[in-house]
Design an enzyme around this catalytic site. Structure first.
Site, mmCIF file in Angstrom:
data_model
loop_
_atom_site.group_PDB
_atom_site.id
_atom_site.type_symbol
_atom_site.label_atom_id
_atom_site.label_comp_id
_atom_site.label_asym_id
_atom_site.label_seq_id
_atom_site.Cartn_x
_atom_site.Cartn_y
_atom_site.Cartn_z
ATOM 1 N N PRO A 23 -4.952 4.952 -0.935
ATOM 2 C CA PRO A 23 -5.711 5.450 -2.084
ATOM 3 C C PRO A 23 -5.623 4.413 -3.202
ATOM 4 O O PRO A 23 -4.534 3.956 -3.533
ATOM 5 C CB PRO A 23 -4.967 6.734 -2.460
ATOM 6 C CG PRO A 23 -3.576 6.538 -1.955
ATOM 7 C CD PRO A 23 -3.667 5.648 -0.753
ATOM 8 N N CYS A 107 2.634 5.029 -8.540
ATOM 9 C CA CYS A 107 1.704 4.493 -9.535
ATOM 10 C C CYS A 107 2.473 4.014 -10.761
ATOM 11 O O CYS A 107 3.239 4.775 -11.361
ATOM 12 C CB CYS A 107 0.681 5.546 -9.929
ATOM 13 S SG CYS A 107 -0.539 4.928 -11.124
ATOM 14 N N LYS A 146 4.555 8.437 -1.079
ATOM 15 C CA LYS A 146 4.477 6.987 -1.316
ATOM 16 C C LYS A 146 5.329 6.663 -2.539
ATOM 17 O O LYS A 146 5.172 7.280 -3.599
ATOM 18 C CB LYS A 146 3.035 6.545 -1.549
ATOM 19 C CG LYS A 146 2.870 5.030 -1.694
ATOM 20 C CD LYS A 146 1.392 4.655 -1.811
ATOM 21 C CE LYS A 146 1.194 3.145 -1.745
ATOM 22 N NZ LYS A 146 1.731 2.438 -2.921
ATOM 23 N N ASN A 208 4.163 -1.281 2.916
ATOM 24 C CA ASN A 208 3.043 -1.533 2.011
ATOM 25 C C ASN A 208 3.408 -2.668 1.052
ATOM 26 O O ASN A 208 4.517 -2.727 0.547
ATOM 27 C CB ASN A 208 2.735 -0.255 1.225
ATOM 28 C CG ASN A 208 1.711 -0.439 0.122
ATOM 29 O OD1 ASN A 208 1.979 -0.151 -1.037
ATOM 30 N ND2 ASN A 208 0.535 -0.926 0.455
ATOM 31 N N ASP A 210 1.327 -6.678 -0.129
ATOM 32 C CA ASP A 210 0.971 -8.048 0.241
ATOM 33 C C ASP A 210 0.437 -8.184 1.663
ATOM 34 O O ASP A 210 0.703 -9.178 2.348
ATOM 35 C CB ASP A 210 2.159 -9.000 0.045
ATOM 36 C CG ASP A 210 2.499 -9.224 -1.419
ATOM 37 O OD1 ASP A 210 1.763 -8.706 -2.272
ATOM 38 O OD2 ASP A 210 3.501 -9.907 -1.712
#
Length: 341
Positions: A23, A107, A146, A208, A210
Site C-alpha cells: 500500500p 508510516c 507492517k 521490505n 530497497d
C-alpha cells in the site's frame, strides 16, 4: 526450497505467489492497482486508511477502498491507535470483501504519528498486541502487520514486536529495514529483517525495503531468508516489476521492455486515470505518474517537462503519443534506481 513460491499460505488464504505489492499512500489508487494486477502479484493492497475515518464512513476513505475482482487477492491496510475501534474496523473490511487485513505500524509521516498511529505505535508495542488481538478475534480473514525496525537507531524493537504479533494471532509481519527517524533516507538494513525471521516461530516474515529490481528481490530472499517480499516504491513507474521478479527467480533472465512498450504501458495507465478521476485530479496524477515512468529514460526529459506544464488530459495524451520515442533509450541502471519526483 525455491525462493519463489507459486502457492503461498497466509492463514486460511492461499495466495498465487509470495511477491506482494505494498500500500502506497497517495499512490496506490485504483488505476495504479489495475496496472499492478496485470502482472499477477501474490497480493495487492489498497492505500492505507485511518480507523476513525472508516467508522465515520468518510467518503474519501471509502474511495481509497475501491477495488475490482481482477485485483484479487486484495488486502486493506488500517492505521490507528485505538483498540476499541479495531474489531469494528476489521469487520467493516471483511464485509467489504477484502481477502486480508494489515495493521500499519510503519508510516513515518508526522500527521500519522502525532496521535501514536503508524510508526508511532512502535513506542507502545503492547498496544500493538491489543489492537491485533481485537482484529484477529473479530474476523475470519488473515490479519497481518507492517512495521519499521524501530523508532530510531536507539530503539530497535522489531524482534519484540514479532513475538507480540505472533502471540496476538497475526499470520504475517512485514519488516521495513529502516527506522522511523530514517524515513526513506539511507539504505535499508536487511540485518533487522533477518533477525526477525530468526526470531519468528509460526508467523510469516515479509521483507521490505530497497527492492527496485528482480535481482534485489533475490538478494533480499537469500540474505534474510524471509518468507515473502513486499515491493513498495519499486512499483512506481514500473508496474511490471513483479513479472520481472518471477522471471528472474525462475530463469535468471529479465524481460527487456523497449521504449515503445513502456510508452504503451504509460498510455494504458493514463486511460485508467482518466476514466477514474475528474479532470483536474487526473492531470495532477498524470504529472506524478509521468515523473515515475520517465525517470532515467534517456531522451525523455523534454516529455517529462512538457507533461508537468500540460493543463489537460487530452494534451498529455497527445504529448505522449506524438513524442519521438525512437530517440529514447533505456539505461540498464533504470531498474536499480529509486523512482521519485
Amino acid at each position: 526450497m525455491s525462493l519463489l513460491q507459486k502457492s503461498f499460505s497466509l492463514g486460511s488464504l492461499t495466495l498465487p505467489s509470495n511477491i506482494f505489492c505494498a500500500p502506497l499512500a497517495g499512490c496506490s489508487d485504483l488505476p495504479f492497482r489495475r496496472m499492478l494486477a496485470k502482472y499477477k502479484p501474490g497480493l495487492i493492497f489498497c492505500e492505507m486508511v485511518k480507523m476513525d475515518a472508516l467508522v465515520r464512513q468518510n467518503p474519501k476513505t471509502c474511495r481509497f477502498l475501491d477495488f475490482e475482482p481482477s485485483m484479487r487477492p486484495i488486502g486493506a491496510q488500517l492505521c490507528g491507535s485505538k483498540p476499541e475501534l479495531a474489531a469494528e474496523c476489521a469487520r467493516i473490511i471483511q464485509d467489504l470483501g477484502f481477502d486480508s487485513l494489515d495493521l500499519n505500524c510503519g508510516c513515518p509521516v508526522d500527521k500519522v504519528t502525532k496521535d501514536g498511529s503508524g510508526s508511532g505505535m512502535l513506542k507502545t508495542p503492547q498496544l500493538i498486541g491489543d489492537i491485533l488481538a481485537n482484529m484477529v478475534s473479530a474476523v475470519k480473514i488473515p490479519v497481518t502487520i507492517k512495521i519499521r525496525a524501530g523508532w530510531d537507531s536507539s530503539q530497535i524493537n522489531a524482534v519484540e514486536i514479532v513475538k507480540i504479533a505472533e502471540s496476538a494471532g497475526a499470520k504475517a509481519i512485514c519488516i521495513h529495514g529502516r527506522t522511523r527517524a530514517q524515513a526513506y533516507r539511507g539504505p535499508a538494513n536487511w540485518d533487522w529483517i533477518r533477525e526477525c525471521k530468526q526470531a519468528a516461530q509460526t508467523i510469516k516474515v515479509i521483507g521490505n525495503g530497497d527492492v527496485f529490481s528482480a535481482s534485489d528481490a533475490e538478494r533480499l530472499f537469500l540474505y534474510t531468508r524471509c518468507d515473502a517480499i513486499l515491493v513498495a516504491r519499486g512499483t512506481m513507474g514500473h508496474p511490471w516489476i513483479v513479472e520481472d521478479i518471477y522471471e528472474y527467480l525462475t530463469t535468471k533472465k529479465v524481460p527487456v521492455r523497449t521504449s515503445y512498450e513502456r510508452r504503451d504501458i504509460f498510455l494504458e495507465h493514463l486511460e485508467h486515470i482518466i476514466s477514474y478521476q475528474e479532470e483536474r485530479k487526473a492531470v495532477q496524477d498524470l504529472r506524478r505518474v509521468g515523473c515515475w515512468s520517465l525517470k532515467n529514460m534517456q531522451g525523455a526529459s523534454k516529455l517529462r517537462e512538457a507533461i508537468n506544464r500540460a493543463e489537460s488530459t487530452l494534451e498529455i495524451r497527445k504529448l505522449v503519443t506524438d513524442y519521438a520515442w525512437e530517440e529514447v533509450t533505456i539505461s540498464p541502471k533504470t531498474e536499480e534506481e529509486t523512482p521519485s519526483c
